[in-house]
Design a protein around this motif. Structure first.
Motif, PDB file in Angstrom:
ATOM      1  N   LYS A 153      47.166  33.119  34.239  1.00 51.51           N
ATOM      2  CA  LYS A 153      46.847  33.178  32.815  1.00 51.51           C
ATOM      3  C   LYS A 153      45.979  34.396  32.503  1.00 51.51           C
ATOM      4  CE  LYS A 153      44.385  30.866  29.175  1.00 51.51           C
ATOM      5  NZ  LYS A 153      42.964  31.086  28.950  1.00 51.51           N
ATOM      6  N   LEU A 154      44.888  34.557  33.276  1.00 49.83           N
ATOM      7  CA  LEU A 154      43.990  35.685  33.010  1.00 49.83           C
ATOM      8  C   LEU A 154      44.708  37.010  33.230  1.00 49.83           C
ATOM      9  CD1 LEU A 154      40.750  34.335  34.672  1.00 49.83           C
ATOM     10  CD2 LEU A 154      41.233  34.590  32.267  1.00 49.83           C
ATOM     11  N   PHE A 155      45.572  37.046  34.258  1.00 52.59           N
ATOM     12  CA  PHE A 155      46.292  38.271  34.570  1.00 52.59           C
ATOM     13  C   PHE A 155      47.258  38.614  33.436  1.00 52.59           C
ATOM     14  CE2 PHE A 155      49.473  40.472  37.442  1.00 52.59           C
ATOM     15  CZ  PHE A 155      48.737  41.635  37.485  1.00 52.59           C
ATOM     16  N   ALA A 156      47.951  37.600  32.922  1.00 52.66           N
ATOM     17  CA  ALA A 156      48.869  37.848  31.813  1.00 52.66           C
ATOM     18  C   ALA A 156      48.107  38.387  30.606  1.00 52.66           C
ATOM     19  CB  ALA A 156      49.604  36.556  31.446  1.00 52.66           C
ATOM     20  N   GLU A 157      46.920  37.797  30.340  1.00 52.17           N
ATOM     21  CA  GLU A 157      46.121  38.284  29.206  1.00 52.17           C
ATOM     22  C   GLU A 157      45.679  39.718  29.433  1.00 52.17           C
ATOM     23  OE1 GLU A 157      42.998  35.468  28.671  1.00 52.17           O
ATOM     24  OE2 GLU A 157      44.342  34.017  27.729  1.00 52.17           O
ATOM     25  N   ALA A 158      45.303  40.034  30.693  1.00 60.45           N
ATOM     26  CA  ALA A 158      44.882  41.410  30.995  1.00 60.45           C
ATOM     27  C   ALA A 158      46.033  42.375  30.749  1.00 60.45           C
ATOM     28  CB  ALA A 158      44.403  41.498  32.445  1.00 60.45           C
ATOM     29  N   ILE A 159      47.245  41.982  31.157  1.00 56.53           N
ATOM     30  CA  ILE A 159      48.395  42.873  30.959  1.00 56.53           C
ATOM     31  C   ILE A 159      48.680  43.052  29.473  1.00 56.53           C
ATOM     32  CG2 ILE A 159      50.873  43.127  31.337  1.00 56.53           C
ATOM     33  CD1 ILE A 159      50.567  41.820  33.981  1.00 56.53           C
ATOM     34  N   GLU A 160      48.486  41.970  28.699  1.00 52.00           N
ATOM     35  CA  GLU A 160      48.772  42.084  27.272  1.00 52.00           C
ATOM     36  C   GLU A 160      47.798  43.022  26.566  1.00 52.00           C
ATOM     37  OE1 GLU A 160      49.005  38.099  25.842  1.00 52.00           O
ATOM     38  OE2 GLU A 160      50.967  37.804  26.743  1.00 52.00           O
ATOM     39  N   GLU A 161      46.636  43.272  27.198  1.00 51.99           N
ATOM     40  CA  GLU A 161      45.647  44.134  26.558  1.00 51.99           C
ATOM     41  C   GLU A 161      45.764  45.596  26.973  1.00 51.99           C
ATOM     42  OE1 GLU A 161      41.919  42.386  27.552  1.00 51.99           O
ATOM     43  OE2 GLU A 161      42.358  40.585  26.395  1.00 51.99           O
ATOM     44  N   PHE A 183      53.405  52.232  38.330  1.00 49.61           N
ATOM     45  CA  PHE A 183      52.650  53.433  37.970  1.00 49.61           C
ATOM     46  C   PHE A 183      52.002  53.364  36.593  1.00 49.61           C
ATOM     47  CE2 PHE A 183      55.628  54.957  41.200  1.00 49.61           C
ATOM     48  CZ  PHE A 183      54.695  55.438  42.099  1.00 49.61           C
ATOM     49  N   ALA A 184      52.450  52.469  35.720  1.00 52.18           N
ATOM     50  CA  ALA A 184      51.854  52.421  34.380  1.00 52.18           C
ATOM     51  C   ALA A 184      51.039  51.154  34.152  1.00 52.18           C
ATOM     52  CB  ALA A 184      52.943  52.530  33.317  1.00 52.18           C
ATOM     53  N   VAL A 185      51.515  50.030  34.675  1.00 55.00           N
ATOM     54  CA  VAL A 185      50.830  48.764  34.379  1.00 55.00           C
ATOM     55  C   VAL A 185      49.757  48.467  35.425  1.00 55.00           C
ATOM     56  CG1 VAL A 185      51.140  46.310  34.017  1.00 55.00           C
ATOM     57  CG2 VAL A 185      52.898  47.893  33.255  1.00 55.00           C
ATOM     58  N   MET A 186      50.136  48.498  36.687  1.00 57.64           N
ATOM     59  CA  MET A 186      49.202  48.079  37.732  1.00 57.64           C
ATOM     60  C   MET A 186      47.900  48.881  37.756  1.00 57.64           C
ATOM     61  SD  MET A 186      50.287  45.439  38.832  1.00 57.64           S
ATOM     62  CE  MET A 186      49.404  44.960  40.274  1.00 57.64           C
ATOM     63  N   PRO A 187      47.948  50.220  37.626  1.00 55.70           N
ATOM     64  CA  PRO A 187      46.667  50.941  37.668  1.00 55.70           C
ATOM     65  C   PRO A 187      45.689  50.467  36.594  1.00 55.70           C
ATOM     66  CG  PRO A 187      48.477  52.472  37.836  1.00 55.70           C
ATOM     67  CD  PRO A 187      49.077  51.152  37.517  1.00 55.70           C
ATOM     68  N   GLN A 188      46.224  49.982  35.473  1.00 60.13           N
ATOM     69  CA  GLN A 188      45.339  49.561  34.392  1.00 60.13           C
ATOM     70  C   GLN A 188      44.736  48.183  34.623  1.00 60.13           C
ATOM     71  OE1 GLN A 188      46.345  50.386  30.297  1.00 60.13           O
ATOM     72  NE2 GLN A 188      48.249  51.296  30.969  1.00 60.13           N
ATOM     73  N   VAL A 189      45.432  47.326  35.373  1.00 58.07           N
ATOM     74  CA  VAL A 189      44.966  45.938  35.471  1.00 58.07           C
ATOM     75  C   VAL A 189      44.549  45.526  36.866  1.00 58.07           C
ATOM     76  CG1 VAL A 189      46.253  45.085  33.497  1.00 58.07           C
ATOM     77  CG2 VAL A 189      47.331  45.117  35.731  1.00 58.07           C
ATOM     78  N   PHE A 190      44.782  46.380  37.885  1.00 55.08           N
ATOM     79  CA  PHE A 190      44.575  45.887  39.240  1.00 55.08           C
ATOM     80  C   PHE A 190      43.109  45.553  39.521  1.00 55.08           C
ATOM     81  CE2 PHE A 190      44.685  46.008  43.911  1.00 55.08           C
ATOM     82  CZ  PHE A 190      45.672  45.059  44.074  1.00 55.08           C
ATOM     83  N   PHE A 193      42.438  42.236  38.177  1.00 56.64           N
ATOM     84  CA  PHE A 193      43.113  41.236  38.990  1.00 56.64           C
ATOM     85  C   PHE A 193      42.289  40.914  40.233  1.00 56.64           C
ATOM     86  CE2 PHE A 193      46.283  40.187  42.289  1.00 56.64           C
ATOM     87  CZ  PHE A 193      46.745  39.019  41.726  1.00 56.64           C
ATOM     88  N   LEU A 194      41.751  41.960  40.879  1.00 52.47           N
ATOM     89  CA  LEU A 194      40.910  41.726  42.056  1.00 52.47           C
ATOM     90  C   LEU A 194      39.686  40.902  41.690  1.00 52.47           C
ATOM     91  CD1 LEU A 194      40.812  44.991  44.166  1.00 52.47           C
ATOM     92  CD2 LEU A 194      41.814  42.794  44.734  1.00 52.47           C
ATOM     93  N   ASN A 195      39.113  41.206  40.515  1.00 48.93           N
ATOM     94  CA  ASN A 195      37.952  40.461  40.046  1.00 48.93           C
ATOM     95  C   ASN A 195      38.263  38.980  39.887  1.00 48.93           C
ATOM     96  OD1 ASN A 195      35.457  41.399  39.728  1.00 48.93           O
ATOM     97  ND2 ASN A 195      35.764  42.264  37.700  1.00 48.93           N
ATOM     98  N   PHE A 196      39.378  38.684  39.185  1.00 52.06           N
ATOM     99  CA  PHE A 196      39.771  37.273  39.006  1.00 52.06           C
ATOM    100  C   PHE A 196      39.983  36.623  40.359  1.00 52.06           C
ATOM    101  CE2 PHE A 196      42.221  38.966  35.126  1.00 52.06           C
ATOM    102  CZ  PHE A 196      41.074  38.961  34.380  1.00 52.06           C
ATOM    103  N   SER A 197      40.602  37.378  41.290  1.00 52.00           N
ATOM    104  CA  SER A 197      40.935  36.780  42.577  1.00 52.00           C
ATOM    105  C   SER A 197      39.685  36.422  43.361  1.00 52.00           C
ATOM    106  CB  SER A 197      41.800  37.730  43.396  1.00 52.00           C
ATOM    107  OG  SER A 197      42.911  38.111  42.659  1.00 52.00           O
ATOM    108  N   THR A 198      38.697  37.318  43.370  1.00 55.40           N
ATOM    109  CA  THR A 198      37.484  36.981  44.126  1.00 55.40           C
ATOM    110  C   THR A 198      36.790  35.794  43.469  1.00 55.40           C
ATOM    111  OG1 THR A 198      36.356  38.711  42.899  1.00 55.40           O
ATOM    112  CG2 THR A 198      37.000  39.224  45.139  1.00 55.40           C
ATOM    113  N   TYR A 199      36.828  35.748  42.138  1.00 53.96           N
ATOM    114  CA  TYR A 199      36.227  34.604  41.453  1.00 53.96           C
ATOM    115  C   TYR A 199      36.951  33.319  41.843  1.00 53.96           C
ATOM    116  CZ  TYR A 199      34.758  31.460  37.845  1.00 53.96           C
ATOM    117  OH  TYR A 199      34.275  30.377  37.193  1.00 53.96           O
ATOM    118  N   GLN A 200      38.293  33.405  41.902  1.00 51.24           N
ATOM    119  CA  GLN A 200      39.069  32.214  42.236  1.00 51.24           C
ATOM    120  C   GLN A 200      38.793  31.765  43.668  1.00 51.24           C
ATOM    121  OE1 GLN A 200      40.800  30.593  39.959  1.00 51.24           O
ATOM    122  NE2 GLN A 200      41.209  28.991  41.442  1.00 51.24           N
ATOM    123  N   ILE A 201      38.502  32.719  44.562  1.00 51.45           N
ATOM    124  CA  ILE A 201      38.170  32.333  45.942  1.00 51.45           C
ATOM    125  C   ILE A 201      36.920  31.455  45.929  1.00 51.45           C
ATOM    126  CG2 ILE A 201      37.402  33.211  48.179  1.00 51.45           C
ATOM    127  CD1 ILE A 201      39.180  35.638  47.674  1.00 51.45           C
TER     128      ILE A 201
END
Lengths: 261, 265
Positions: A153-161, A183-190, A193-201
């Motif tokens: 969910k958070l990742f989808a919201e990040a991509i939408e922004e 090359f266009a989407v991932m550099p902006q949100v990765f 994504f890492l932040n959400f993932s560490t939080y989820q851990i």
């Protein structure tokens, strides 16, 4: 020139607000009455609490082998659930982003994510205990669903922004869809994504100590059993080790987060 | 003129090594866990069959049971979540004030309040519920107290962060005209943190509704009790009814919170 009226008072309480507060007070009284709150219960509760704390002290660490074994299982559940959950969230989050995908893709995926998020991991753990049996596998499955519900969910919201300019630029070069994503989407949100993932851990670590209450592996089962046997000094030992584990985990993920910022 | 020999690198060598170490360690942790975790393969092989069995037992949900055994428990769950959230406001606001260095300039008190916040957050709601059941006896009172105790950490931490980020201008102005500290709090800090405060409370209310649904599994009242009974008696059609009820309430709650947030913020 218009003058400011002298009666202007910036912090005046409005009538709707007053009525709201009164309604809240009435509700509180009603709800307390319906849940059978009363002073006597609290007073006897404090007596019980003192007795209970007395029985918890000193914590009993003589069964430390069992304790360590269970903590390790909780840790395994958290690690595997986070790894699988994060890996699955990446594509799911992308499929749920409305600026990348057509509506007929996003709606079912969004529904799936909402479904994953609605149930407490302990409830999904009950169902998985029935489906895949007692033990760590059920706990892992439950926490994977829970992780998907949050990270996707958070990742989808990040991509939408994201800013669409790089996307357009990469598209203009005739890049294929995977290349646009890489090359266009991932550099902006990765980073996020890492932040959400560490939080989820962190969250998974907390919950992996709990799913055992319904038999899905980890230290929760031992904790619940100790409670039911009134083995309160062992309960204290388990609680202290859970808190220590969670604090160490939080300190570690904090370090990792600053490293990746 | 020679071409520049330095190439741009975003991170220093030490940081890159550390990052690599994190990747490596995470991978190692996953591999080690995968090889050592106690998973019984027979159970996994059996899973599709069991899942199908579970679903056929759950369908159709026993809708007739709602009025008899679920509705009352559901209302109780909502009361537990709401009262717990209200109770936490009274406990979390003083703790948040104490934890904020700008408001209470004694470091010992700050540390003490932060310790309370951290320990409230480190203990899961279910554990708080177990402790409260031992203290107050089984029932909704234990659940409410557990929800309130668990939420202190969350509400207190976010509120104390909001308090620390307030603009110093109005507060200095109030202090300069000799306002007593209650006025500084009410007219200086409160208007600034009010939006954050309502946001935090609504967010926690939403979380508490979800969490109070499982409290019954350890005997702390609410719809979880009904779920536990149905599970222990293998009434899977009632289990599916209760799960559907929880799902509906959670979705409605999320919608309600979104609407209120849009209205007041």
């Amino acid at each position: 020139m218009k003058s400011i009226p002298s009666t202007a008072y910036p912090f005046r309480a409005s009538w709707p607000a007053r009525i709201g507060w009164a309604a809240l007070l009435l509700y509180t009284l009603y709800a307390m009455a319906s849940l059978d709150f009363n002073l006597g219960r609290f007073i006897s509760g404090f007596g019980n609490g003192a007795l209970f704390l007395g029985r918890m002290w000193p914590p009993e660490f003589t069964r430390w082998q069992l304790l360590v074994e269970d903590l390790v299982e909780s840790l395994q559940i958290a690690v595997l659930a986070s790894a699988i959950g994060v890996t699955l969230s990446l594509p799911l989050g992308m499929l749920a982003a409305r600026n990348l995908m057509p509506a007929w893709v996003t709606w079912p995926v969004r529904g799936l994510i909402v479904l994953c998020r609605s149930f407490h991991p302990v409830i999904t753990a009950i169902l998985f205990v029935k489906a895949i049996g007692f033990g760590a596998a059920a706990g892992i499955a439950a926490l994977v669903l829970f992780s998907i519900g949050f990270i996707a969910k958070l990742f989808a919201e990040a991509i939408e922004e994201i800013s669409l300019k790089p996307v357009e630029a990469i598209r203009a070069t005739g890049a294929s869809f995977p290349n646009v994503v890489i090359f266009a989407v991932m550099p902006q949100v990765f980073g996020r994504f890492l932040n959400f993932s560490t939080y989820q851990i962190e969250v998974n670590l907390r919950n992996s100590t709990m799913v055992g209450i319904v038999g899905a592996g980890g230290i929760g089962g031992t904790l619940f059993a100790a409670f039911q046997r009134f083995d309160y000094d062992f309960v204290a030992a388990i609680l202290l080790s859970i808190i220590a584990l969670i604090m160490v985990g939080e300190a570690l993920t904090d370090r990792v987060r600053t490293l990746f910022q | 003129m020679s071409a520049p020999t330095r190439t741009f690198q975003r991170f220093t060598r030490g940081r890159r090594l550390l990052r690599f170490a994190v990747y490596l360690l995470s991978l190692a942790a996953v591999v080690v866990s995968l090889r050592t975790v106690a998973i019984i393969p027979e159970f996994l092989a059996d899973a599709p069959h069991q899942m199908l069995d579970l679903l056929t037992r759950m369908w159709p949900p026993d809708a007739g049971h709602y009025a008899k055994g679920v509705h009352q428990a559901l209302i109780e769950t909502l009361h537990v979540a709401t009262l717990g959230t209200l109770g936490t406001v009274f406990l979390a606001v003083p703790t948040a004030l104490l934890a904020t260095r700008r408001i209470v300039p004694w470091r010992i008190l700050n540390r003490l309040a932060q310790l309370i916040l951290v320990s409230s957050r480190s203990v899961n709601t279910l554990v708080w519920a177990l402790l409260c059941v031992a203290v107050f006896g089984p029932g909704a009172v234990a659940g409410t107290v557990a929800i309130a105790l668990r939420s202190i950490g969350f509400v207190g931490k976010l509120l104390s962060e909001a308090l620390a980020e307030t603009d110093t201008g109005p507060i200095e102005a109030l202090r300069a005209i000799g306002a007593p500290w209650p006025s500084v709090l009410a007219k200086g800090y409160w208007p600034q943190v009010q939006p954050a405060f309502w946001g935090i409370i609504l967010f926690r209310w939403d979380i508490n509704v979800r969490e109070s649904a499982v409290l019954g599994l350890v005997g702390a009242g609410g719809i979880g009790m009904a779920l536990d009974t149905a599970l222990n008696l293998f009434y899977w059609d009632r289990v599916s009814l209760i799960l559907a009820t929880i799902f509906a309430v959670v979705v409605l709650m999320e919608l309600l919170v979104t609407v209120i947030r849009r209205r007041i913020l």
